[in-house]
Enzyme design. Structure first.
Site, PDB file in Angstrom:
ATOM      1  N   LYS B  93     -37.386  20.854  45.074  1.00  9.84           N
ATOM      2  CA  LYS B  93     -36.728  20.253  46.322  1.00  9.84           C
ATOM      3  C   LYS B  93     -36.718  21.296  47.494  1.00  9.84           C
ATOM      4  CE  LYS B  93     -32.828  18.458  48.532  1.00  9.84           C
ATOM      5  NZ  LYS B  93     -31.470  17.924  48.645  1.00  9.84           N
ATOM      6  N   GLY B 154     -23.583  15.492  53.185  1.00 10.18           N
ATOM      7  CA  GLY B 154     -22.069  15.606  52.835  1.00 10.18           C
ATOM      8  C   GLY B 154     -21.394  14.850  53.912  1.00 10.18           C
ATOM      9  N   ALA B 181     -29.713  12.466  51.312  1.00 16.31           N
ATOM     10  CA  ALA B 181     -28.282  12.924  52.112  1.00 16.31           C
ATOM     11  C   ALA B 181     -27.912  11.953  53.143  1.00 16.31           C
ATOM     12  CB  ALA B 181     -28.723  14.144  53.025  1.00 16.31           C
ATOM     13  N   ASN B 203     -25.045  13.418  46.513  1.00 15.34           N
ATOM     14  CA  ASN B 203     -24.111  14.213  45.637  1.00 15.34           C
ATOM     15  C   ASN B 203     -22.665  14.094  45.901  1.00 15.34           C
ATOM     16  OD1 ASN B 203     -22.945  16.527  44.416  1.00 15.34           O
ATOM     17  ND2 ASN B 203     -24.702  17.866  44.933  1.00 15.34           N
ATOM     18  N   THR B 204     -22.447  14.415  47.230  1.00 15.07           N
ATOM     19  CA  THR B 204     -20.918  14.405  47.620  1.00 15.07           C
ATOM     20  C   THR B 204     -20.114  13.291  47.334  1.00 15.07           C
ATOM     21  OG1 THR B 204     -21.538  16.006  49.261  1.00 15.07           O
ATOM     22  CG2 THR B 204     -19.466  15.296  49.410  1.00 15.07           C
TER      23      THR B 204
END
Lengths: 328, 254
Positions: B93, B154, B181, B203-204
């Site tokens: 990535k 994030g 994202a 992710n976050t």
């Protein structure tokens, strides 16, 4: 009479186990290649916050429950614990982090600028909102370990460089025990010690930040410990430029006077941790072990030491007792 | 299910592995969600992160190493090569950050790095913007998948430019597309999949949730629902009300 128990490692875990066993009259030998606590152990580099309520933000409930007893244990066995609570602040655009932190923790009070100024006059006017965890405390880790060491010495127990051949081993070597204890990994932490006589703080201050959360722990005499990074790595020893920049810029944001501080020390080490980031007591081959205190060395060492002493005295298996599949 | 460089993935949900309270909770999030790919960051763990990587390998899903935190093509290329050596995969990535505050991709360096890495045998998953010409250049450089952002990393803001993402889908109907994202809620994940995207990467939103496993499961369900809706050929929205039962012929017009 059976041979004395051999405690390997005079870091926070080994010293706490030694203290607990000595108090119960169990004969022990303390072994550490360096002859006592020092820069070779990660507890030397710790912050020394006794902050179970704050830690609950990301830690398991067991940390909150078992950590609360640490304050009294350290007061009794090492003295010099400061019970002034913890202040948690966030910079303007991260203010919502305070709400999240308050939601995920217990035992805090929402306070305003006036109250912040009362608690920490040097932060007056810098924040209009904060969280105050009044029941928390802090200590100077190095002084606390030395106090335990001195008390043990007064009972005739000093760390030997080599282990005797007879006696049951209680392995408290932290990350160095990877040769005997499965599933241990290192979580790197970096810290700085600053001298900044222009700022006076009476309690640890945590600055919440989505990328770089930091804490500053006053050591007295204008000295502050600034920490700490959390990196999935077992590399020890050197602090990277990036971490220093991140930690210092956060400190500078907390109070610009930190920009004029003297850098007294840079330190890094790797915390021993198991996959759930909780401590374990167990049996590996010929030995008992207590390990995996992660970022909660001073907070959880008393509870873990008590549980291992209970096991030795009467065979009980406390909450942190861990059995591998083939031991069950 | 999405196919990247000839490999079919078990779920349209891809999860990052940073910022979880513990590796045990991370593993629980993967189990609960059935996420199909785990991205791992190598940059900061260089030299000493093997224990964590081993735990990630135990997740039992393909690992996609990333070049998070790299600010130049050169840095990203070095990190990619290190990742290939450490993890034995030619997937990467590719992340080249151009703007520190927004963590926005530096699209010029990105294209340059993508070309160099493709020539070197890598299978590149570029973290990019939804800009059509940038995406075209990345395909020219040899990328066979595109991973435009929904919003800054994030931020949890969701899809800040749904029209741009829709245009991208229309422009490249056969290229696997991933929204990478910005996803903060399951509804964002569903929205991306409803646009016809092949997967979402986040992710976050999971790692920092109060209950990461529950949030991971919700994300997986939303991604699957969004995909099913896209494949079901949804109705076209319209301004006028359309009664679902005929009006004419009724005894009374209501």
């Amino acid at each position: 009479m059976s041979a004395p128990k051999i405690i390997l490692g005079a870091g926070v875990m080994g010293l706490a186990v030694a203290t607990e066993l000595a108090a119960r009259g169990v004969p022990i030998t303390l072994v550490d290649p360096a002859g006592g606590p020092g820069t070779h152990g990660c507890s030397w580099w710790a912050g020394g916050m006794l902050a179970p309520w704050c830690e609950f933000e990301s830690a398991e409930e067991a940390v909150l429950r078992h950590g609360q007893g640490a304050i009294g244990w350290w007061e009794k066995n090492a003295g010099s614990v400061v019970r002034n609570g913890t202040l948690v602040v966030a910079l303007g655009r991260d203010r919502r982090e305070l709400d999240r932190f308050a939601r995920r923790t217990e035992g805090c009070e929402q306070i305003d600028g006036t109250r912040i100024a009362e608690l920490e006059p040097d932060l007056a006017g810098r924040f209009d909102r904060a969280l105050f965890f009044g029941r928390e405390a802090h200590l100077d880790p190095r002084r606390a370990m030395q106090a335990l060491q001195q008390r043990l010495a007064a009972q005739g127990i000093t760390a030997q460089p080599n282990a005797p051949t007879a006696g049951e081993i209680i392995d408290c070597r932290g990350l160095a025990a990877r040769d005997a204890v499965p599933d241990l990994r290192g979580v790197r932490g970096e810290m700085l010690v600053l001298r900044c006589p222009d700022v006076v703080l009476s309690r640890p201050v945590r600055l919440l930040h989505p990328r770089v959360p930091i804490y500053i722990v006053p050591r007295g005499g204008g000295v502050f410990m600034l920490g700490a990074t959390m990196i999935e790595s077992d590399r020890r020893g050197v602090v990277t430029a990036r971490s220093v920049m991140e930690l210092l810029s956060a400190a500078f944001a907390l109070h610009p006077a930190f920009g004029e501080a003297e850098i007294v020390e840079l330190g890094a080490d790797a915390r021993p941790a198991f996959p759930d980031n909780l401590p374990r007591i167990g049996r590996a081959g010929d030995r008992l072990y207590a390990n995996g205190l992660y970022r909660h060395g001073y907070l959880l060492a008393p509870a873990v030491a008590r549980q291992i002493a209970d096991h030795i005295e009467n065979g009980t298996k406390g909450e942190f007792w861990h059995e591998t599949d083939d031991q069950r | 299910m999405p196919v990247f460089y000839g490999t079919e993935i078990a779920s349209p949900l891809m999860l990052g592995t940073a910022q979880y309270p513990s590796p045990a909770i991370l593993a629980e999030a993967f189990r609960a969600s059935g996420a199909g790919i785990a991205t791992v960051s190598l940059r900061r763990e260089a030299g000493g992160g093997q224990d964590f990587l081993r735990l990630m390998e135990e997740l039992g899903v393909p690992l996609l190493p990333n070049t998070a935190g790299c600010h130049s093509a050169r840095e990203a290329i070095t990190t990619a090569r290190m990742a290939r050596e450490l993890l034995g995969t030619d997937w990467i990535k590719l992340e080249v950050i151009g703007h520190t505050d927004l963590l926005a991709p530096d699209v010029f360096q990105l294209v340059e790095a993508a070309r160099a890495l493709t020539e070197d045998g890598f299978k590149v998953f570029p973290y990019c913007t939804e800009d059509l010409s940038v995406c075209g250049r990345l395909l020219d450089a040899g990328c066979e998948v595109l991973m435009p952002w929904g919003a800054p990393i994030g931020s949890g803001l969701g899809l800040s430019n749904p029209h741009g993402l829709k245009a991208l889908r229309a422009a490249f109907p056969d290229v696997p597309l991933v929204v990478d994202a910005g996803i903060g809620l399951p509804s964002h994940a569903a929205a991306a999949m409803e646009l016809g995207f092949d997967a979402v990467l986040l992710n976050t939103a999971v790692a920092k949730a109060g209950d990461p496993a529950a949030m991971a499961r919700a994300m997986a369900q939303a991604a699957e629902a969004g995909r099913a809706a896209f494949l079901a050929d949804p109705m076209e929205p319209r301004e006028m009300a359309v009664p679902s039962t005929p009006v004419i012929g009724k005894a009374f017009l209501s």
